[in-house]
Every structure is written in structure tokens, then in C-alpha cells.
Scaffold this active site. Structure first.
Site, PDB file in Angstrom:
ATOM      1  N   ASP A  56      -0.464  -4.053  -3.976  1.00  0.00           N
ATOM      2  CA  ASP A  56      -1.696  -3.148  -4.073  1.00  0.00           C
ATOM      3  C   ASP A  56      -1.227  -1.866  -3.604  1.00  0.00           C
ATOM      4  O   ASP A  56      -1.721  -1.153  -2.656  1.00  0.00           O
ATOM      5  CB  ASP A  56      -2.822  -3.573  -3.382  1.00  0.00           C
TER       6      ASP A  56
ATOM      7  N   HIS B   6      -8.076  -5.334  -0.433  1.00  0.00           N
ATOM      8  CA  HIS B   6      -6.641  -4.793  -0.405  1.00  0.00           C
ATOM      9  C   HIS B   6      -5.429  -5.766   0.102  1.00  0.00           C
ATOM     10  O   HIS B   6      -4.297  -5.656  -0.377  1.00  0.00           O
ATOM     11  CB  HIS B   6      -6.952  -3.234   0.540  1.00  0.00           C
TER      12      HIS B   6
ATOM     13  N   SER C 252       0.816  -1.268  -0.165  1.00  0.00           N
ATOM     14  CA  SER C 252      -0.079  -0.118  -0.128  1.00  0.00           C
ATOM     15  C   SER C 252       0.783   1.155   0.020  1.00  0.00           C
ATOM     16  O   SER C 252       1.742   1.489  -0.846  1.00  0.00           O
ATOM     17  CB  SER C 252      -1.126   0.179   1.036  1.00  0.00           C
TER      18      SER C 252
END
Length: 461
Positions: A192, A262, A168
Site C-alpha cells: 500500500d 492501509h 507505505s
């Protein structure tokens, strides 16, 4: 004191002393092991100031993190500068708890290869209900990592042997770090990569392919928390890059609704490190084309064929860098080990008129079976025109002894209720197995037709 009593006294004293010594040793060892900073929701409400810690794991201390000093990081005897080094960089932590996967990830990497694994703990700083305040801290996290890598380089480490794995926000932190070394870092893996506050930014303000010798990005939540567009030399869009199988689809599921898609990126990549169930990534312009079986040809990646998703994609570095940016797709199951088993299905019909509909294909090996429903869109069948499809099964059923087909006509004014197959060919996409064929079949509306496959007429097997 008698001889017997004396012996008993000394024996008891000896074992008691040994017990205390072992207890003190275990206590010392336990105190010597460091864990990630563990905060709570109260800290998230109040917000946290940035504090970056580096936890070292090696095969000598695979379950015991050692805190590296920012001033003297190489004082730890387990830190071997001649070994490869992998950094794991987490992202935004809205509740303050450490990631549930962090230690297992380090273990998987060390089981795969002898290396230094450094967990970058910036939970103090990443914990805050205000996401935008956390985003502003990411360049400072990168500066801390950059300082450590510069010390490593000065002391003889090879930048090409450094791998940054960022989750992330950690993906963009990896990019900021790599940019400081003009792309000489060996590899960046973005799991992601965060989308909010980074979508639409220029390359200098986010991860991009110039940040390392090989940059790979896995997209699993591009319609919410993740980044949508290409970021690396190779970008993987698992199950299309948005909704992941097994993840909840309504807010009634609580926090899992927000984080499941996610977080799936981490588990998919960990599976690739584990290596028990390889996944092939198919270069393709769109997910629809991928599902239609239009992207099975990987001639531009000769002699190795389509690239492997994840940890082993490094073997395709040269063609990936040469090609620029490659978009790829694959499908997965909803749970470990995630991989599916694909067949390219080629069908030729001999009906006089066009037919539209859906197919269900079931494979049997005599003991178990697996099936797939090809229903993402209505399939068009035209006389003597080959229709190609991609069938991804949940399990690998070998040897395939029987195949069952079912045809479901598409709804319309005059749906065709029978589909005549001149030929059907199922070509396995893994394991170099022989194609499976059958000729001259009649499929009736919603009825199972089971047959034994035979060698294909044009097969080289």
C-alpha cells in the site's frame, strides 16, 4: 568439617556458581539483542531527527536482532553475503510505536527461506505529527540503505538477490534506493504505497517499474492513505483496492478507522509468504469486470496461468516484464488466512422475456456449508444467452454434494418472479477440480432450491 558436610558445601557452591554463570550469560544475550526504536506520542508532538538503524535477523538469530554497524556491517558472523537479503522498510509512525507486525514478518521470511533479513529502523525520523516533514526525510533513508547495499555489492553480494519490501512511505524509499542501482536490484515489493504527496508525481519522484527487475505493488487503501494508480510490473487491488472486509467504516472506531485498510496490505503479504493459503491475482481492467467474471482467462500467462499474488509471483517475472504493467484483482476474507475459493458460474436461461435479479449460491458437503450472495449489481438473464459470474466463497467445501440456489428479482414495475435455468455450471478456479453442473431448474422468487450436481455434458473430467 565432616566428609558429608564438605561434599554438601562443594555441591552447593558448584550449583550456585553455575546458576550465576547462566544468569550472566542470559543477561549478556538479552543485552546483545536489539529491538526497534520505541518512542511515544510526546516524541511525535516534538518531532524526531532522522537516525537509521539496521537490525539483522537470520535463522541463527531468528528472534534476536543484531545491530549492524554502518562502518563495519559485515563484522557480524551471521551476515552471509552469499545468501539472499531482504530489507523490510516501515513507513510513517505518527505515534512512535514500532509496527506490531515487524518481528513476525521477519520470522515468516526466515521460515520460508534461508536469508538475511534486515529491518530498517528509521522510527527516529518517521515519528512526527507532521507527515510532510517525514516525507522530506525519505530520500535520506534511501541514501542510508543505498550505502549499505553498495558495501554489500563491493564485498561480493549479487544485486539480483536483494529484495526490498517497503510499507507505505517505505515503498517509495525502496524506489529511490532501486533507482540508484539503475533497476538492477532483484525485486521491490510495495505494500500500500503512500499516496499523499506522491499522487501525480513523475516516476523520478516515486516508485516506478524501472526501479528493480521486478516491482510489485499491493493496493488496499487507495481512497485515503494509499496510492491509486499503477506503480509496478504487477499491481494488485485487493477487494478493489480501497475498503477491506472487516475494517471499520466510521470514525467512531478510533485509530482502526484510519489504519486498518492501509495496514491490511502487510497482513495479506505476510499470508502469501506463509504460503498456507495461496491467492490468485486476475488481470483485469476494472473491479466491476472482475466481479462480473470477465477476467478468468489468463492465456497470456501460459503455461502457468494467472499469477499468484505475493511472494511467489516471482515465477511470473518474465511475462510480467514483457507485458509492461499489469493490473490485477482478487477478493479476500476479513481475517487470516484471508484466501477465498472461487468458481466461475455460467448460466443459460430459457425465459421468453428478460429477467433481472440477484443470486445466492450455497455449497454443502454433508457436514458444513458456505454461501455467497451475488448482489454487487443486478444480473441480466436473457434467453439462450450465457451469463457468466464470479462466485467467491469464504471456505473450500469439498466434496460438494449439494448446491442451493435462491433467486431474488430486481425491483421494478413488473419484476419477474420465476427464473427458468436451462443449465448452470460451476467451474472451480483452484485445485483443478471437476466442474459441477445441473440442467432444467425452476427458481421461484426468494425460495431455496437444493439439488445434487451432476457431471457436465461437455466435461473432460
Amino acid at each position: 568439617m565432616s566428609g558429608y558436610s564438605s561434599n554438601m558445601f562443594y555441591r552447593t557452591f558448584f550449583w550456585g556458581l553455575l546458576y550465576v554463570t547462566l544468569m550472566l550469560f542470559d543477561t549478556f544475550r538479552a543485552q546483545d539483542c536489539e529491538k526497534m526504536t520505541d518512542l511515544n506520542f510526546k516524541d511525535s508532538i516534538l518531532g524526531t531527527s532522522l537516525n537509521v538503524r539496521f537490525l539483522l535477523y537470520t535463522r541463527a538469530n531468528i528472534s534476536c536482532g543484531h545491530l549492524l554497524s554502518h562502518q563495519e556491517p559485515f563484522s557480524n558472523p551471521h551476515f552471509n553475503l552469499s545468501s539472499p537479503t531482504t530489507f523490510i522498510i516501515h513507513g510513517y509512525r505518527p505515534t512512535g510505536s514500532p509496527p506490531v507486525w515487524i518481528y513476525r514478518f521477519a520470522e515468516f521470511l526466515l521460515n520460508r527461506r534461508d536469508m538475511n533479513v534486515i529491518v530498517v529502523d528509521w522510527n527516529d525520523g518517521a515519528t512526527n505529527l507532521n507527515y510532510w516533514k517525514v516525507v522530506k526525510k525519505t530520500p535520506r533513508v534511501a541514501a542510508n540503505i543505498t550505502e549499505l547495499i553498495r558495501k554489500m555489492e563491493t564485498n561480493g553480494a549479487n544485486l539480483s538477490s536483494i529484495h526490498l519490501i517497503g510499507v507505505s512511505l517505505g515503498a517509495h524509499i525502496s524506489g529511490f534506493t532501486g533507482a540508484e542501482f539503475n533497476g538492477e536490484i532483484g525485486r521491490i515489493t510495495a505494500l500500500d504505497p503512500a499516496g499523499p504527496e506522491f499522487n501525480g508525481r513523475p516516476p523520478s519522484e516515486r516508485l516506478d517499474p524501472t526501479d528493480a527487475q521486478l516491482v510489485e505493488a499491493l493496493h488496499t487503501d487507495m481512497d485515503a492513505l494509499g496510492y491509486r494508480n499503477l506503480l509496478g510490473h504487477i499491481d494488485y487491488y485487493a477487494n478493489g483496492g480501497a475498503d477491506q472486509p472487516g475494517c471499520p467504516r466510521t470514525i467512531l472506531s478510533g485509530s482502526a478507522y484510519f489504519k486498518c485498510d492501509h495496514q491490511r496490505s502487510v497482513f495479506l503479504y505476510m499470508n502469501s509468504v506463509n504460503g498456507s493459503c495461496p491467492i490468485t491475482a486476475y488481470p483485469c481492467e476494472s473491479y466491476a469486470d472482475f466481479l462480473d467474471g470477465k477476467c478468468m482467462d489468463c492465456g497470456k500467462f501460459k503455461p502457468d496461468g494467472c499469477p499468484a499474488f505475493g511472494y511467489d509471483v516471482v515465477h511470473w517475472r518474465e511475462p510480467l516484464v514483457r507485458l509492461g504493467q499489469t493490473r490485477t484483482y482478487f477478493q479476500t476474507n476479513e481475517a487470516f488466512p484471508f484466501c477465498k475459493f472461487g468458481y466461475k458460474v455460467d448460466i443459460v436461461t430459457w425465459n421468453q422475456k428478460l429477467h433481472w435479479g440477484y443470486l445466492t449460491i450455497k455449497l454443502h458437503n454433508g457436514k458444513e456449508e458456505t454461501q455467497v450472495e451475488l448482489n454487487h449489481k443486478s444480473i441480466t438473464f436473457e434467453k439462450y444467452v450465457e451469463t457468466s459470474l464470479l462466485a467467491q466463497f469464504d471456505r473450500d467445501i469439498q466434496p460438494v454434494k449439494e448446491i442451493t440456489l435462491k433467486f431474488c428479482p430486481a425491483k421494478g414495475l413488473r419484476p419477474r418472479t420465476k427464473l427458468r435455468l436451462l443449465s448452470i455450471r460451476l467451474t472451480p478456479l483452484q485445485n483443478n477440480l471437476r466442474p459441477l453442473c445441473r440442467y432444467d431448474l425452476l427458481l421461484e422468487k426468494n425460495k431455496d432450491v437444493t439439488f445434487r450436481p451432476i457431471p457436465c455434458e461437455d466435461s473432460n473430467f
